[in-house]
Design a protein around this motif. Structure first.
Motif, PDB file in Angstrom:
ATOM      1  N   TYR A  49       3.616   8.050  -2.467  1.00 39.72           N
ATOM      2  CA  TYR A  49       2.828   7.086  -1.402  1.00 39.72           C
ATOM      3  C   TYR A  49       1.921   6.194  -2.137  1.00 39.72           C
ATOM      4  O   TYR A  49       2.152   5.045  -2.004  1.00 39.72           O
ATOM      5  CB  TYR A  49       1.877   7.948  -0.821  1.00 39.72           C
ATOM      6  CG  TYR A  49       0.935   6.974   0.252  1.00 39.72           C
ATOM      7  CD1 TYR A  49       1.413   6.646   1.286  1.00 39.72           C
ATOM      8  CD2 TYR A  49      -0.411   7.132  -0.225  1.00 39.72           C
ATOM      9  CE1 TYR A  49       0.738   5.559   1.925  1.00 39.72           C
ATOM     10  CE2 TYR A  49      -1.277   5.922   0.780  1.00 39.72           C
ATOM     11  CZ  TYR A  49      -0.667   5.455   1.742  1.00 39.72           C
ATOM     12  OH  TYR A  49      -1.458   4.556   2.652  1.00 39.72           O
ATOM     13  N   GLY A  52       4.317   3.670  -4.020  1.00 40.02           N
ATOM     14  CA  GLY A  52       5.178   2.516  -3.295  1.00 40.02           C
ATOM     15  C   GLY A  52       6.499   2.913  -3.028  1.00 40.02           C
ATOM     16  O   GLY A  52       7.024   2.365  -2.273  1.00 40.02           O
ATOM     17  N   ILE A  53       6.850   4.093  -3.646  1.00 36.85           N
ATOM     18  CA  ILE A  53       8.232   4.355  -3.482  1.00 36.85           C
ATOM     19  C   ILE A  53       8.677   4.854  -2.279  1.00 36.85           C
ATOM     20  O   ILE A  53       9.539   4.634  -1.592  1.00 36.85           O
ATOM     21  CB  ILE A  53       8.652   5.612  -4.452  1.00 36.85           C
ATOM     22  CG1 ILE A  53       8.308   4.940  -5.832  1.00 36.85           C
ATOM     23  CG2 ILE A  53      10.037   6.144  -4.314  1.00 36.85           C
ATOM     24  CD1 ILE A  53       8.885   6.162  -7.207  1.00 36.85           C
ATOM     25  N   ASP A  55       7.169   3.746   0.751  1.00 35.43           N
ATOM     26  CA  ASP A  55       7.351   2.592   1.440  1.00 35.43           C
ATOM     27  C   ASP A  55       8.699   1.985   1.598  1.00 35.43           C
ATOM     28  O   ASP A  55       9.422   1.714   2.468  1.00 35.43           O
ATOM     29  CB  ASP A  55       6.274   1.438   1.115  1.00 35.43           C
ATOM     30  CG  ASP A  55       4.938   1.940   1.795  1.00 35.43           C
ATOM     31  OD1 ASP A  55       4.858   2.665   2.483  1.00 35.43           O
ATOM     32  OD2 ASP A  55       3.857   1.261   1.144  1.00 35.43           O
ATOM     33  N   LYS A  56       9.195   2.104   0.180  1.00 33.63           N
ATOM     34  CA  LYS A  56      10.725   1.626   0.131  1.00 33.63           C
ATOM     35  C   LYS A  56      11.534   2.682   0.639  1.00 33.63           C
ATOM     36  O   LYS A  56      12.729   1.934   1.352  1.00 33.63           O
ATOM     37  CB  LYS A  56      10.927   1.499  -1.407  1.00 33.63           C
ATOM     38  CG  LYS A  56      10.155   0.333  -2.041  1.00 33.63           C
ATOM     39  CD  LYS A  56      10.522  -0.001  -3.637  1.00 33.63           C
ATOM     40  CE  LYS A  56       9.429  -0.905  -4.151  1.00 33.63           C
ATOM     41  NZ  LYS A  56       9.831  -0.982  -5.750  1.00 33.63           N
ATOM     42  N   LEU A  57      11.367   3.736   0.600  1.00 34.11           N
ATOM     43  CA  LEU A  57      12.504   4.763   1.115  1.00 34.11           C
ATOM     44  C   LEU A  57      12.188   4.759   2.647  1.00 34.11           C
ATOM     45  O   LEU A  57      13.395   4.854   3.412  1.00 34.11           O
ATOM     46  CB  LEU A  57      11.887   6.043   0.701  1.00 34.11           C
ATOM     47  CG  LEU A  57      12.368   6.459  -0.843  1.00 34.11           C
ATOM     48  CD1 LEU A  57      11.791   7.900  -1.189  1.00 34.11           C
ATOM     49  CD2 LEU A  57      13.838   6.303  -1.001  1.00 34.11           C
ATOM     50  N   GLY A  59      11.518   2.287   4.379  1.00 32.93           N
ATOM     51  CA  GLY A  59      12.014   0.634   5.014  1.00 32.93           C
ATOM     52  C   GLY A  59      10.882  -0.180   5.205  1.00 32.93           C
ATOM     53  O   GLY A  59      11.163  -1.339   5.942  1.00 32.93           O
ATOM     54  N   HIS A  61       8.865  -1.840   3.206  1.00 33.33           N
ATOM     55  CA  HIS A  61       8.819  -2.976   2.414  1.00 33.33           C
ATOM     56  C   HIS A  61       9.891  -4.107   2.845  1.00 33.33           C
ATOM     57  O   HIS A  61       9.642  -5.380   2.680  1.00 33.33           O
ATOM     58  CB  HIS A  61       9.568  -2.621   0.880  1.00 33.33           C
ATOM     59  CG  HIS A  61       9.068  -3.776   0.120  1.00 33.33           C
ATOM     60  ND1 HIS A  61       7.926  -4.191  -0.397  1.00 33.33           N
ATOM     61  CD2 HIS A  61      10.360  -4.436  -0.658  1.00 33.33           C
ATOM     62  CE1 HIS A  61       8.136  -4.973  -1.360  1.00 33.33           C
ATOM     63  NE2 HIS A  61       9.373  -5.188  -1.549  1.00 33.33           N
ATOM     64  N   LYS A  62      11.086  -3.819   3.747  1.00 34.01           N
ATOM     65  CA  LYS A  62      11.802  -4.939   4.059  1.00 34.01           C
ATOM     66  C   LYS A  62      11.296  -5.576   5.339  1.00 34.01           C
ATOM     67  O   LYS A  62      11.393  -7.066   5.272  1.00 34.01           O
ATOM     68  CB  LYS A  62      13.258  -4.317   4.729  1.00 34.01           C
ATOM     69  CG  LYS A  62      14.063  -3.579   3.445  1.00 34.01           C
ATOM     70  CD  LYS A  62      15.128  -2.735   4.117  1.00 34.01           C
ATOM     71  CE  LYS A  62      15.984  -2.066   3.076  1.00 34.01           C
ATOM     72  NZ  LYS A  62      16.992  -1.404   3.690  1.00 34.01           N
ATOM     73  N   GLU A  63      10.690  -5.133   5.934  1.00 35.61           N
ATOM     74  CA  GLU A  63       9.794  -5.949   7.128  1.00 35.61           C
ATOM     75  C   GLU A  63       8.704  -6.720   6.769  1.00 35.61           C
ATOM     76  O   GLU A  63       8.473  -7.885   7.095  1.00 35.61           O
ATOM     77  CB  GLU A  63       8.957  -4.797   8.054  1.00 35.61           C
ATOM     78  CG  GLU A  63       9.920  -3.860   8.806  1.00 35.61           C
ATOM     79  CD  GLU A  63       9.212  -2.909   9.717  1.00 35.61           C
ATOM     80  OE1 GLU A  63       8.361  -3.171   9.871  1.00 35.61           O
ATOM     81  OE2 GLU A  63      10.025  -2.144  10.214  1.00 35.61           O
ATOM     82  N   GLU A  64       7.878  -6.509   5.673  1.00 34.94           N
ATOM     83  CA  GLU A  64       7.043  -7.391   5.105  1.00 34.94           C
ATOM     84  C   GLU A  64       7.696  -8.428   4.484  1.00 34.94           C
ATOM     85  O   GLU A  64       7.164  -9.739   4.394  1.00 34.94           O
ATOM     86  CB  GLU A  64       6.112  -6.615   3.847  1.00 34.94           C
ATOM     87  CG  GLU A  64       5.279  -5.642   4.440  1.00 34.94           C
ATOM     88  CD  GLU A  64       4.522  -4.917   3.384  1.00 34.94           C
ATOM     89  OE1 GLU A  64       4.500  -5.331   2.182  1.00 34.94           O
ATOM     90  OE2 GLU A  64       3.709  -3.848   3.878  1.00 34.94           O
ATOM     91  N   ALA A  65       8.823  -8.300   3.777  1.00 32.58           N
ATOM     92  CA  ALA A  65       9.518  -9.417   3.084  1.00 32.58           C
ATOM     93  C   ALA A  65      10.134 -10.561   4.129  1.00 32.58           C
ATOM     94  O   ALA A  65      10.047 -11.671   3.703  1.00 32.58           O
ATOM     95  CB  ALA A  65      10.769  -8.841   2.087  1.00 32.58           C
TER      96      ALA A  65
END
Length: 181
Positions: A49, A52-53, A55-57, A59, A61-65
């Motif tokens: 947690y 940051g791994i 969050d990437k797992l 998904g 991080h994709k929404e933020e981008a």
């Protein structure tokens, strides 16, 4: 006869001490088998947690981008739109109980929400300086000591400047120089 009692005592002592370690070892093993994996899972999850791994797992991080690319964040807008305005240097004498006088030299800057608010603040500058002078002359040296004194002074000045430039909103009062002598 005393030898018989001593042998019975030693036999009982050995039986009791032999039974306790086996029970405590069994209980300790059970606790370790249950608690140790739980601690490892919790520690591993916390590590994922905070690194940051996780969050990437999941998904996230994709929404933020995708939202960042479409519109700038509100924080970025606030930083871009903020304007800073210096007030004239103020020198006031402070309230003292003795004959010796104390002075406060103060230089502050105002953080405005936008550059468009600057003409209104410049127009009201005499009122702002008046509100500040009246308040500052009532202060004692004890009122300005420590971080709590500085924060209280900041809040009071912010309240007064917002009252002076009413439709315009001043976000913060920033200390550039403060000298008590």
């Amino acid at each position: 006869m005393t030898e018989d009692l001593e042998e019975d005592f030693d036999d009982n002592d050995g039986a009791e001490s032999g039974a306790e370690p086996s029970q405590s070892k069994g209980g300790l093993k059970k606790i370790l088998l249950i608690v140790l994996p739980i601690l490892l899972l919790v520690g591993g999850g916390a590590g994922l947690y905070f690194s940051g791994i996780l969050d990437k797992l999941l998904g996230g991080h994709k929404e933020e981008a995708s939202t960042e690319s479409s519109a700038p964040s509100p924080v970025a807008k606030a930083v871009q739109a903020a304007a800073f305005m210096d007030l004239p240097e103020m020198l006031v004498n402070l309230q003292t109980s003795g004959r010796k006088q104390a002075f406060l030299k103060l230089r502050v800057a105002l953080e405005l929400e936008s550059v468009a608010d600057q003409p209104r603040v410049e127009q009201m500058m005499p009122r702002i300086v008046d509100y500040f002078q009246v308040y500052l002359r009532e202060l004692r040296i004890e009122d300005l000591q420590g971080a709590s004194g500085m924060n209280l002074l900041r809040e009071e000045l912010l309240t007064r400047v917002n009252a002076a430039v009413k439709p315009v909103k001043v976000s913060d009062v920033l200390f550039k120089e403060m000298l008590v002598q």
